[in-house]
Scaffold this motif. Structure first.
Motif, PDB file in Angstrom:
ATOM      1  N   TYR A 267       0.668  -1.161  -0.060  1.00 17.06           N
ATOM      2  CA  TYR A 267       0.114   0.100  -0.015  1.00 17.06           C
ATOM      3  C   TYR A 267       0.708   1.135   0.116  1.00 17.06           C
ATOM      4  O   TYR A 267       0.563   1.970  -0.791  1.00 17.06           O
ATOM      5  N   MET A 271       1.222   4.216  -2.748  1.00 16.83           N
ATOM      6  CA  MET A 271       1.013   5.440  -2.382  1.00 16.83           C
ATOM      7  C   MET A 271       1.993   6.488  -3.061  1.00 16.83           C
ATOM      8  O   MET A 271       1.857   7.633  -3.237  1.00 16.83           O
TER       9      MET A 271
ATOM     10  N   ASP B 643     -11.870   7.699  -3.044  1.00 15.77           N
ATOM     11  CA  ASP B 643     -10.515   8.026  -3.883  1.00 15.77           C
ATOM     12  C   ASP B 643      -9.833   6.805  -4.279  1.00 15.77           C
ATOM     13  O   ASP B 643      -9.278   6.105  -3.487  1.00 15.77           O
ATOM     14  N   GLY B 645      -7.303   6.136  -5.647  1.00 17.41           N
ATOM     15  CA  GLY B 645      -5.639   6.183  -5.598  1.00 17.41           C
ATOM     16  C   GLY B 645      -5.389   5.830  -4.212  1.00 17.41           C
ATOM     17  O   GLY B 645      -4.341   5.111  -4.186  1.00 17.41           O
ATOM     18  N   THR B 646      -6.020   6.438  -3.159  1.00 15.55           N
ATOM     19  CA  THR B 646      -5.281   6.077  -1.875  1.00 15.55           C
ATOM     20  C   THR B 646      -6.270   5.393  -0.817  1.00 15.55           C
ATOM     21  O   THR B 646      -6.022   5.024   0.272  1.00 15.55           O
ATOM     22  N   GLY B 647      -7.666   4.985  -1.378  1.00 16.33           N
ATOM     23  CA  GLY B 647      -8.577   4.461  -0.526  1.00 16.33           C
ATOM     24  C   GLY B 647      -9.184   5.458   0.443  1.00 16.33           C
ATOM     25  O   GLY B 647      -9.773   4.850   1.164  1.00 16.33           O
ATOM     26  N   PHE B 768     -10.309   2.182   7.428  1.00 17.76           N
ATOM     27  CA  PHE B 768      -8.965   3.012   7.163  1.00 17.76           C
ATOM     28  C   PHE B 768      -8.843   2.821   5.945  1.00 17.76           C
ATOM     29  O   PHE B 768      -9.027   1.900   5.006  1.00 17.76           O
ATOM     30  N   PRO B 769      -7.949   3.952   5.283  1.00 17.76           N
ATOM     31  CA  PRO B 769      -7.596   4.130   3.805  1.00 17.76           C
ATOM     32  C   PRO B 769      -7.062   2.661   3.160  1.00 17.76           C
ATOM     33  O   PRO B 769      -7.339   2.228   1.927  1.00 17.76           O
ATOM     34  N   TRP B 770      -5.999   2.188   3.987  1.00 16.68           N
ATOM     35  CA  TRP B 770      -5.599   0.885   3.234  1.00 16.68           C
ATOM     36  C   TRP B 770      -6.324  -0.045   3.250  1.00 16.68           C
ATOM     37  O   TRP B 770      -6.291  -0.737   2.189  1.00 16.68           O
ATOM     38  N   TRP B 773      -8.179   0.545   0.052  1.00 16.40           N
ATOM     39  CA  TRP B 773      -7.342   0.367  -0.966  1.00 16.40           C
ATOM     40  C   TRP B 773      -7.319  -1.053  -1.539  1.00 16.40           C
ATOM     41  O   TRP B 773      -7.090  -1.452  -2.505  1.00 16.40           O
ATOM     42  N   GLU B 774      -6.995  -1.867  -0.302  1.00 19.88           N
ATOM     43  CA  GLU B 774      -6.700  -3.138  -0.661  1.00 19.88           C
ATOM     44  C   GLU B 774      -8.104  -4.013  -1.382  1.00 19.88           C
ATOM     45  O   GLU B 774      -7.922  -4.886  -2.133  1.00 19.88           O
ATOM     46  N   SER B 777      -7.936  -2.794  -4.721  1.00 20.33           N
ATOM     47  CA  SER B 777      -6.932  -3.541  -5.416  1.00 20.33           C
ATOM     48  C   SER B 777      -7.252  -4.966  -5.843  1.00 20.33           C
ATOM     49  O   SER B 777      -7.125  -5.239  -7.023  1.00 20.33           O
ATOM     50  N   ARG B 783      -6.315   2.756  -8.617  1.00 20.30           N
ATOM     51  CA  ARG B 783      -5.529   3.464  -9.607  1.00 20.30           C
ATOM     52  C   ARG B 783      -4.653   4.932  -9.133  1.00 20.30           C
ATOM     53  O   ARG B 783      -5.023   4.959  -8.039  1.00 20.30           O
TER      54      ARG B 783
END
Lengths: 295, 783
Positions: A267, A271, B643, B645-647, B768-770, B773-774, B777, B783
């Protein structure tokens, strides 16, 4: 929330401060803004026997600009950089305003942050991107080094126990160019340390070609990092989407993050890529909107 | 617009809070502001291990630290029979480690010294030799036969605390089996902490000459604490004076009794000097009562038309090392059985298993009525899953299943009698405020552009106001509440209640309520809480119970005063009481309104000019035992974008329409809703007390335990419907917790809605953003 007992000395001149560090060496810590040191002491994670307060040392204050070059005295507060007007260094104010909160920015110092050498701190990445130099001295001599040589490891720098940082120098960008600079900080809440921080700066000539580029990375390695490979790709080129994408990928590959509760290694690396890309796109867009006049 | 407290007939008016001039000028008096002559300070030695046997404790070096006056350990307490204390949940908890420690940061020894710094120096010098034991972090492993038995003090040799079940399991299973549509969802509400800005603390001041203990303590329930302290210490209850000064937030965290409190009392008794103990932030977050930590599984059955037929829920509740929940005694899982929510489930069954692990003990109701947030989150999330499965708009699914206004009082399959509600109307109001249909159209357009946009709905029902004495007690004490009102000769009054506000605005709202009943203004009424020597007995402020219980007591005490006042008024008017009428501000002769006297006239007469034979004075006390609980409800709609890009999730809009029955002060309600939504936002996106496999607490400070600030907090848009509770004296239901109960599901439902076209049906909180994002992904959306 009470520190262990310590001795406190307030220096009024640089020589006096240097005498103290010479005398106490490893047992002493310099107290500048205290925004990292004092919380560590109150949590009893740090217990220096001696504090040397340099806040009254006038020689270490002030920011001067000569021919676009910035000289920051070691006591320069974050807020000074936040509110200063240096159009040739747009990255500086944008990054400064993202540090912690206003209370920390009013007390905390640029040099103090560098000396603490937390890889998640913001100035490391910013000053690496800007190719800054650090000037240090002990009782006998002074020396200067580029930021890249200053950071050794997490919380470890090239600074000797008998030395004090006296100045940080930010070089002037190439003349006659459009200067763009952005700092992207992914934080979990305001005031947080960066999950990932990316400082991107570039100077474009009137044809949109990159004269110089700087990319610094926070919180993705054992120290703040400089993405030199990505920088090299950019110099002499136009900021096309393809080039930006390539540079962003290279920067991501130059990072070496650790997975933790703020995100996985994957991650964080992603970023870096996202933010380098966003930064360069923003610079390309900014550069396309201004006309640069040559002398 | 805010009004001044001098407004007449103040009920329902936005009067400025009377407590604010004091609090915002820094003139509040909080626990740590209290400094007494000869006061000593206490610090605690805490365990670095989550599970370890204590081989030895050496105190020599600590005793030599300048300023240290005394040190106590578990052995000293055992000698005084105080090594263990009862928890409000009927379990027992070590005061100081007795032979072993069961969670990281557990209290091992208490050091008292002349200064705070000396106490900390002393604590640092206490040497404890630990033998680490196998740590149990996962509650499911705790239930397995391979897990070590954590609580060796119990007769039962496993880590299972209790099993609690409600509803007809056979009927629910049968109805599920027959249902053509079924959804099953595993939903976890992680461990969180109320984290009030003011941590817990106390000053214990024992006077050997009088035998009286004055105990200043950060308490949401001072009377209950007095009784518990009396039972634990053996001190006679009339010689314990509990004072809960201004409290800087509680949210359930200041309901239990903590080991630090007991140690400070013991040391004051021992030394005959005042002893102050105030936690650090880390001590507060890492050791005092957490909330949630429920591992839930829900299954809903429905017809193909989306009419729900049955609900089945099973849950593992991680209580940490001791069951230190503050639930009513007969409800080990609190009011979790409100889990059928706002919907007409013909059949339902819910079961909960309490489990011990090597974590800090709890768990309290964090800004919610006993486990109601967990229940509400579960049903609102699972209804979302059902809507997805049926391909129905979540709003439409809810409409098909709402309990209808004419069905109240509604008997739920899990045993509650809902008092009132207009769920459809409340939802409609929220939809109008946010322009729901327009939003859905906009969402479709933005999706076309590749944006991830979601709309989340939560239409929750709460259960608050514990509670009727036939069902609710804590350690046997019935959960009524009380109010005493004294009218002074000049028509001003003091009112004291058994509750203890921590920011809820009681000094204003109860003054409004009482003033309204007595024809006075809120400025005329001084409201005082938190002093057990003056206030009537009550069970305190938590679980949104103050207005439903003490508020009822206040209205009825005022009406009791009015009964006597009517006789005095008749005397003044020289007519019979039967010919006297109350118009809300005056008593007047029936049919002759110009012949009137005010409550101020009556008050003076109560001390100067009484009817013959009447007892002087004008005061009343009322102990109110509510006939039922109250059921506040609401409809919340969240709009989020992600977002790619970042989650990071941005809450673009949030509309909250609450129905808390009769509103005493709309501005205070608005403030409560804003605060609760912000906490719900924190729980949905930021807050979690996590542990590593060794039982180390990974979020013991505000650097890691992320509480939202004004910067992160979305803009809240609020609205109200007002369906009075038919059984409450003024129709009020309580509101402090609704926004925290109802909002987490709205946020998650919105994020799931954004991702559901890509096959996502569940996202675990905190988002959480991560984590987002996972998911992006995995679904090739990043992206």
């Amino acid at each position: 929330m009470f520190p262990e007992a310590f001795a406190y000395y307030a220096a009024h001149t640089l020589d006096e401060a240097l005498d103290y560090v010479d005398q106490y060496g490893y047992d002493a810590k310099i107290l500048a803004g205290g925004q990292s040191l004092l919380p560590l002491m109150k949590l009893r994670l740090a217990a220096p026997a001696v504090l040397i307060d340099i806040n009254a040392v006038a020689e270490l204050t002030g920011v001067t600009e000569t021919d676009g070059q910035l000289h920051l005295g070691a006591l320069t507060r974050h807020s000074t950089m936040e509110f200063g007007c240096w159009p040739q260094h747009p990255l500086v104010a944008e990054a400064a305003q993202q540090i912690a909160d206003p209370i920390v920015r009013n007390r905390g110092t640029v040099a103090g942050s560098l000396a603490h050498a937390d890889p998640a701190a913001d100035w490391g990445a910013v000053l690496l991107a800007l190719n800054a130099r650090v000037e240090v001295r002990d009782k006998h001599q002074s020396r200067a080094m580029p930021m890249r040589e200053f950071f050794i490891d997490t919380f470890t720098t090239a600074l000797q126990p008998t030395e004090i940082i006296t100045r940080v120098e930010i070089p002037a960008p190439p003349a006659f160019g459009y200067v763009g600079g952005h700092y992207y900080k992914l934080e979990r809440k305001v005031g947080d340390f960066a999950v990932v921080g990316v400082a991107v700066t570039a100077t474009l000539d009137q044809g949109g070609r990159v004269l110089s580029a700087g990319i610094g990375l926070s919180a993705v390695g054992t120290t703040s990092l400089k993405a030199t490979g990505a920088e090299e790709i950019l110099v002499g080129q136009r900021l096309t989407p393809e080039l930006i994408s390539e540079a962003a990928q290279v920067a991501a590959s130059e990072s070496s993050p650790f997975g933790d509760r703020r995100g996985s290694e994957e991650y964080k690396r992603a970023m870096v890529q996202v933010f380098v890309e966003r930064g360069l796109l923003a610079i390309a867009e900014g550069g396309s909107r201004v006309t640069v006049h040559s002398a | 617009m805010a009004l001044e407290a001098t407004e007449k007939s103040p009920l329902g008016k936005a009067i400025k809070r009377k407590e604010d001039p004091r609090l915002i000028r820094g003139q509040g008096r909080y626990l740590d502001d209290i400094v007494l002559p000869r006061m000593l300070y206490m610090a605690l030695v805490r365990s670095p291990y989550a599970h370890a046997r204590i081989k030895s404790i050496r105190l020599d070096e600590a005793r030599r630290v300048p300023g240290v006056k005394a040190i106590i350990t578990g052995e000293d307490l055992a000698a005084a029979n105080l090594a263990w204390m009862p928890t409000l949940a009927g379990d027992k908890q070590m005061v100081l480690a007795a032979g072993k420690v069961l969670f990281q940061y557990q209290e091992v020894a208490a050091v008292v010294a002349e200064t705070r710094a000396a106490a900390e120096d002393g604590a640092q010098c206490v040497e404890v030799d630990y033998e680490p034991l196998q740590v149990v972090v996962d509650p499911f492993f705790a239930l397995s036969s391979e897990a070590p038995v954590l609580r060796e003090d119990r007769e039962q040799k496993d880590n299972h605390i209790w099993h609690w079940a409600v509803g007809d399991q056979g009927a629910a299973d049968e109805a599920l089996a027959k249902s053509p549509v079924r959804v099953k969802e595993k939903i976890r509400m992680p461990r969180v902490h109320p984290a009030p800005i003011e941590p817990c603390g106390c000053v214990a001041d024992y006077q050997k000459s009088t035998g009286k203990l004055t105990w200043y303590v950060t308490s949401q329930a001072p009377h209950a604490h007095r009784t518990v302290l009396s039972l634990v210490s053996g001190l006679p209850e009339h010689l314990i004076h509990v004072i809960s000064p201004d409290v800087g937030g509680g949210f359930g965290n200041k309901v239990p009794v903590y080991p630090g409190y007991v140690c400070a009392v013991v040391l004051s008794l021992q030394l005959g000097r005042p002893v102050k103990w105030v936690e650090s932030r880390s001590e507060n977050i890492a050791t005092t009562n957490f909330a949630r930590d429920y591992h839930m599984t829900a299954e809903i059955g429905a017809t193909e038309e989306g009419i729900v037929t049955a609900l089945k829920v099973s849950t593992v509740a991680d209580h940490g090392a001791f069951d230190a929940a503050a639930d009513p005694t007969r409800f080990p899982a609190g009011l979790f059985s409100i889990v059928t929510g706002s919907y007409r489930f013909p059949q339902a069954f819910a079961e909960v298993d309490g489990v011990y692990t090597n974590k800090a003990p709890g768990g309290v109701a964090y800004r919610c009525s006993f486990r109601v947030t967990e229940a509400s989150f579960l049903i609102e999330r699972t209804m979302q899953s059902l809507a997805l499965k049926l391909g129905l708009d979540p709003v439409e699914l809810r409409r098909r299943n709402f309990i209808r206004p004419e069905e109240f009082p509604y008997n739920s399959p899990l045993g509650w009698t809902y008092d009132s509600g207009q769920y459809e109307k409340t939802l409609q109001k929220a939809m109008s405020l946010i322009d729901y249909d327009g939003l859905r159209a906009e969402q479709a357009q933005r999706r076309e552009r590749g944006e991830l946009v979601g709309i989340g709905v939560s239409t929750f029902t709460e259960i608050v106001g514990a509670g009727p004495s036939n069902t609710f007690d804590i350690l046997g004490i019935k959960m009524f509440d009380s109010c005493e009102i004294r009218i002074h000769p000049t028509g001003k009054a003091i009112a004291r209640l058994g509750t203890r506000h921590q920011g809820q605005g009681h000094e204003t709202t109860f003054a409004q309520l009482i003033a309204h009943e007595l024809g006075l203004s809120a400025a005329d009424i001084l409201v005082e809480e938190g002093d057990t020597d003056t206030a009537p007995y009550g069970l305190g402020t938590y679980a949104s119970r103050s207005t439903p219980t003490a508020g009822g007591a206040a209205a009825l005490a005022a009406r009791r005063i009015r009964q006597k006042a009517q006789k005095i008024a008749a005397h003044l008017l020289e007519i019979s009481p039967d010919d006297t009428e109350w118009d809300g501000i005056h008593f007047h002769a029936k049919g002759l309104e110009s012949r009137q006297v005010s409550m101020v006239d009556v008050a003076l007469a109560a001390y100067t000019n009484l009817p013959e034979g009447m007892e002087p004075g004008l005061e009343a006390t009322f102990y109110y035992d509510p006939p039922n609980l109250t059921f506040p409800n609401g409809a919340y709609i969240a709009v989020v974008s992600i977002d790619r890009g970042t989650g990071q999730v941005k809450v673009e809009r949030f509309v909250a329409v609450d129905d808390c029955g009769t509103v005493i002060n709309p501005m205070v309600v608005e403030g409560q809703v804003h605060g609760g939504l912000t906490e719900g936002f924190g729980i949905a996106f930021m807050q979690e007390i996590a542990f590593d496999e060794d039982g180390n607490c990974l979020a013991p400070n505000f650097m890691e335990y992320l509480v939202p600030t004004a910067v992160e907090t979305p803009n809240w848009e609020t609205g109200r419907t007002e369906t009075p509770s038919p059984h409450h004296p003024i129709g009020a239901k309580g509101v402090g917790e609704s926004p925290n109960v109802g909002s987490p599901a709205a946020f998650v439902n919105a994020v799931v809605d954004a991702l559901s076209p890509h096959g996502v049906t569940n996202v675990e909180i905190p988002m959480f953003p991560w984590k987002i994002w996972e998911i992006l992904s995995q679904h090739h959306l990043a992206r």
